[in-house]
Design a protein around this motif. Structure first.
Motif, PDB file in Angstrom:
ATOM      1  N   ARG A 274     -51.492  18.044  44.930  1.00  0.00           N
ATOM      2  CA  ARG A 274     -52.841  18.308  45.463  1.00  0.00           C
ATOM      3  C   ARG A 274     -52.872  19.608  46.254  1.00  0.00           C
ATOM      4  N   GLU A 275     -51.840  19.837  47.051  1.00  0.00           N
ATOM      5  CA  GLU A 275     -51.774  21.086  47.813  1.00  0.00           C
ATOM      6  C   GLU A 275     -51.594  22.281  46.879  1.00  0.00           C
TER       7      GLU A 275
ATOM      8  N   ASP B 212     -58.241  25.810  48.415  1.00  0.00           N
ATOM      9  CA  ASP B 212     -57.973  26.515  49.668  1.00  0.00           C
ATOM     10  C   ASP B 212     -56.636  27.262  49.569  1.00  0.00           C
ATOM     11  N   ALA B 213     -56.674  28.576  49.669  1.00  0.00           N
ATOM     12  CA  ALA B 213     -55.469  29.396  49.549  1.00  0.00           C
ATOM     13  C   ALA B 213     -54.412  29.014  50.581  1.00  0.00           C
TER      14      ALA B 213
ATOM     15  N   LEU C 215     -48.281  27.576  36.425  1.00  0.00           N
ATOM     16  CA  LEU C 215     -49.671  27.589  35.990  1.00  0.00           C
ATOM     17  C   LEU C 215     -50.569  28.209  37.057  1.00  0.00           C
ATOM     18  N   MET C 216     -50.406  27.776  38.295  1.00  0.00           N
ATOM     19  CA  MET C 216     -51.245  28.296  39.373  1.00  0.00           C
ATOM     20  C   MET C 216     -50.971  29.769  39.642  1.00  0.00           C
ATOM     21  N   ALA C 217     -49.723  30.179  39.555  1.00  0.00           N
ATOM     22  CA  ALA C 217     -49.376  31.587  39.778  1.00  0.00           C
ATOM     23  C   ALA C 217     -49.982  32.480  38.706  1.00  0.00           C
TER      24      ALA C 217
ATOM     25  N   GLU D  47     -55.025  34.670  42.947  1.00  0.00           N
ATOM     26  CA  GLU D  47     -55.637  35.889  43.454  1.00  0.00           C
ATOM     27  C   GLU D  47     -55.103  36.280  44.822  1.00  0.00           C
ATOM     28  N   SER D  48     -54.581  35.320  45.566  1.00  0.00           N
ATOM     29  CA  SER D  48     -54.052  35.609  46.901  1.00  0.00           C
ATOM     30  C   SER D  48     -52.630  36.158  46.790  1.00  0.00           C
ATOM     31  N   ARG D  49     -52.443  37.328  47.339  1.00  0.00           N
ATOM     32  CA  ARG D  49     -51.130  37.970  47.311  1.00  0.00           C
ATOM     33  C   ARG D  49     -50.077  37.100  48.008  1.00  0.00           C
TER      34      ARG D  49
END
Length: 114
Positions: free
Chosen positions: A13-14, A19-20, A51-53, A57-59
């Motif tokens: 979930r995290e 939420d970044a 997958l998320m990487a 968008e967040s560095r």
């Protein structure tokens, strides 16, 4: 044995949160139970991180995700996970702090790798 379904679900979930800050925290938490994951749990976590990487968008989150994957690799926990979504990270998103991680994970990204 593993960390169990509840802890795994909480971590996932995290990792997939909108939420970044939660995604970054989840990625950082991957190391907390590094030696406790079952092979299946480690594979699910590694595939979720990849997958998320692939569209992060967040560095800072991308760095945390790649770091977690690198740590899973160092601990020999990736197993048969499919990390090919990492191929979709645009070169423009790979900054200097990400390069070592990408190089470490390169063997998983080669054609035919799984």
């Amino acid at each position: 044995m593993g960390i169990g379904n509840r802890r795994l679900a909480e971590l996932i979930r995290e990792l997939v949160s909108d939420d970044a800050r939660l995604r970054e925290r989840g990625s950082d938490r991957v190391e907390d139970w590094m030696n406790s994951y079952s092979p299946k749990e480690a594979r699910v976590i590694a595939e979720t991180l990849a997958l998320m990487a692939s569209f992060e968008e967040s560095r800072e989150c991308l760095e945390a995700q790649l770091h977690a994957l690198s740590e899973l690799d160092t601990a020999d926990r990736i197993g048969g996970a499919d990390l090919t979504p990492l191929r979709d990270i645009p070169d423009t998103r790979i900054h200097v702090e990400h390069r070592d991680y990408v190089e470490d994970l390169a063997p998983y990204l080669e054609k035919g790798a799984q």
